[in-house]
Scaffold this active site. Structure first.
Site, PDB file in Angstrom:
ATOM      1  N   HIS A 114     -18.287  53.279   7.204  1.00  6.51           N
ATOM      2  CA  HIS A 114     -17.552  52.409   8.113  1.00  6.51           C
ATOM      3  C   HIS A 114     -18.517  51.642   9.025  1.00  6.51           C
ATOM      4  O   HIS A 114     -19.167  52.214   9.892  1.00  6.51           O
ATOM      5  CB  HIS A 114     -16.592  53.246   8.970  1.00  6.51           C
ATOM      6  CG  HIS A 114     -15.471  52.464   9.562  1.00  6.51           C
ATOM      7  ND1 HIS A 114     -14.483  53.019  10.336  1.00  6.51           N
ATOM      8  CD2 HIS A 114     -15.150  51.144   9.474  1.00  6.51           C
ATOM      9  CE1 HIS A 114     -13.611  52.107  10.703  1.00  6.51           C
ATOM     10  NE2 HIS A 114     -14.008  50.954  10.196  1.00  6.51           N
ATOM     11  N   TYR A 135      -9.664  54.868  13.938  1.00  7.52           N
ATOM     12  CA  TYR A 135      -8.363  54.303  14.280  1.00  7.52           C
ATOM     13  C   TYR A 135      -7.579  55.273  15.163  1.00  7.52           C
ATOM     14  O   TYR A 135      -6.984  56.231  14.689  1.00  7.52           O
ATOM     15  CB  TYR A 135      -7.552  53.992  13.021  1.00  7.52           C
ATOM     16  CG  TYR A 135      -8.214  53.023  12.058  1.00  7.52           C
ATOM     17  CD1 TYR A 135      -9.200  52.131  12.476  1.00  7.52           C
ATOM     18  CD2 TYR A 135      -7.858  53.001  10.715  1.00  7.52           C
ATOM     19  CE1 TYR A 135      -9.799  51.257  11.588  1.00  7.52           C
ATOM     20  CE2 TYR A 135      -8.455  52.128   9.822  1.00  7.52           C
ATOM     21  CZ  TYR A 135      -9.430  51.263  10.268  1.00  7.52           C
ATOM     22  OH  TYR A 135     -10.034  50.396   9.379  1.00  7.52           O
TER      23      TYR A 135
END
Length: 336
Positions: free
Chosen positions: A140, A56
């Site tokens: 992830h 992010y």
């Protein structure tokens, strides 16, 4: 805000979580003061679970979240981050990140689910956040890396959990079938399920949710607005569904669900937040939040009681699957 324990661990998460992708400049710039104010508003609203990732904003989300939480009592909140994408120097920068975040591309992401990569990623996250520990660590998006993720990365995380370095471990993905495999075939405690148990998509009922219930493991639900289509009272053409423009038939279905919600005295986004909590294995809904106004709105929507008969009406009209377990049509007592 009530807490729910991740099964078989000592980690408890608030029933509503703060997703920190937006404060990493997802799609557009979020000013630093707005990001800080969003975390402060979340704290005021009783939110104590915060989720971030190196992906992010190439570490920006982690840095901002850590700074905003720095003066809070560490024992009062839970932070999760993710591994699998190492941030390394970018030898050929072109100016801006190409994966949806408005940040400079001095760094780049490199897939790495090796033991060394996992350990380095956690160390880098702790440095960026300034935290002394991570409560939950997820793999992830390991979609294309099953073998290394299952045989090396998850066992590495489990070792750290068993040593008391991490509280709980798991994986987060936009698909549910592989998440079911992580629950069944690895030492995962919890999975983060993105977009596959919503008012428009209940495909997780075919794999990961039965696995979680059978094994007594936990699920965190994210992407409950399906990229935006369920985030407003009256969806319209041109809105996003799973990161793409929503096809007309899905817009029509969302509108039909919205009409049933209105008939029962609630709204589509409130029902979208409430719906995942009707499944007994889902212990938390985490929403991406950019600024304090979004936080206040989401917290208020989360507090709304779902009217009796709503889920039954949606089932009767064929708008949600008939096998959705909603405790006689009412929202679970775990998520009032």
């Amino acid at each position: 805000m009530r807490q729910q324990k991740i099964a078989n661990t000592s980690v408890a998460v608030a029933e509503l979580g703060f997703g920190a992708s937006a404060i990493g400049n997802l799609y557009r710039i979020t000013p630093s003061d707005e990001a800080t104010a969003a975390v402060e508003a979340a704290w005021t609203a009783g939110i104590r679970y915060f989720d971030t990732a190196p992906h992010y904003g190439l570490g920006l989300s982690e840095r901002r979240l850590g700074a905003a939480l720095r003066d809070r009592p560490r024992e009062e909140y839970v932070v999760s981050s993710k591994v699998g994408r190492l941030l390394v120097p970018n030898e050929e920068p072109r100016g801006m990140d190409s994966e949806g975040f408005v940040v400079r591309d001095d760094l780049r992401r490199r897939w790495d689910f090796s033991r060394d990569g996992i350990l380095r990623s956690i160390e880098d996250t702790l440095r960026r956040t300034g935290l002394d520990r991570l409560d939950i660590v997820y793999l992830h998006d390991p979609d294309d890396h099953w073998e290394q993720a299952a045989e090396e990365a998850l066992p590495t995380l489990a070792d750290l959990r068993d040593q008391g370095v991490i509280g709980a471990v798991g994986a987060g993905m936009n698909q549910s079938a592989m998440l079911a495999r992580f629950l069944r075939e690895t030492p995962a405690d919890v999975v983060m399920l993105a977009g596959r148990y919503t008012l428009l998509d209940q495909s997780a009922l075919d794999d990961v949710l039965p696995a979680a219930r059978e094994l007594g493991k936990s699920v965190v639900a994210v992407g409950v607005f399906n990229s935006g289509l369920l985030s407003v009272g009256r969806p319209a053409a041109g809105m996003k569904y799973d990161y793409e423009n929503a096809p007309p038939d899905l817009v029509d279905r969302a509108l039909a669900i919205a009409a049933v919600c209105e008939e029962h005295g609630t709204t589509l986004p409130a029902a979208a937040i409430a719906f995942p909590c009707t499944h007994p294995s889902i212990i938390n809904v985490t929403l991406g939040m950019r600024g304090p106004e979004q936080v206040v709105r989401n917290a208020e929507l989360h507090r709304r009681h779902m009217p009796d008969g709503l889920w039954d009406a949606l089932r009767t009209q064929g708008l949600i699957r008939p096998d959705v377990p909603t405790e006689n049509g009412k929202r679970s007592a775990r998520c009032p």
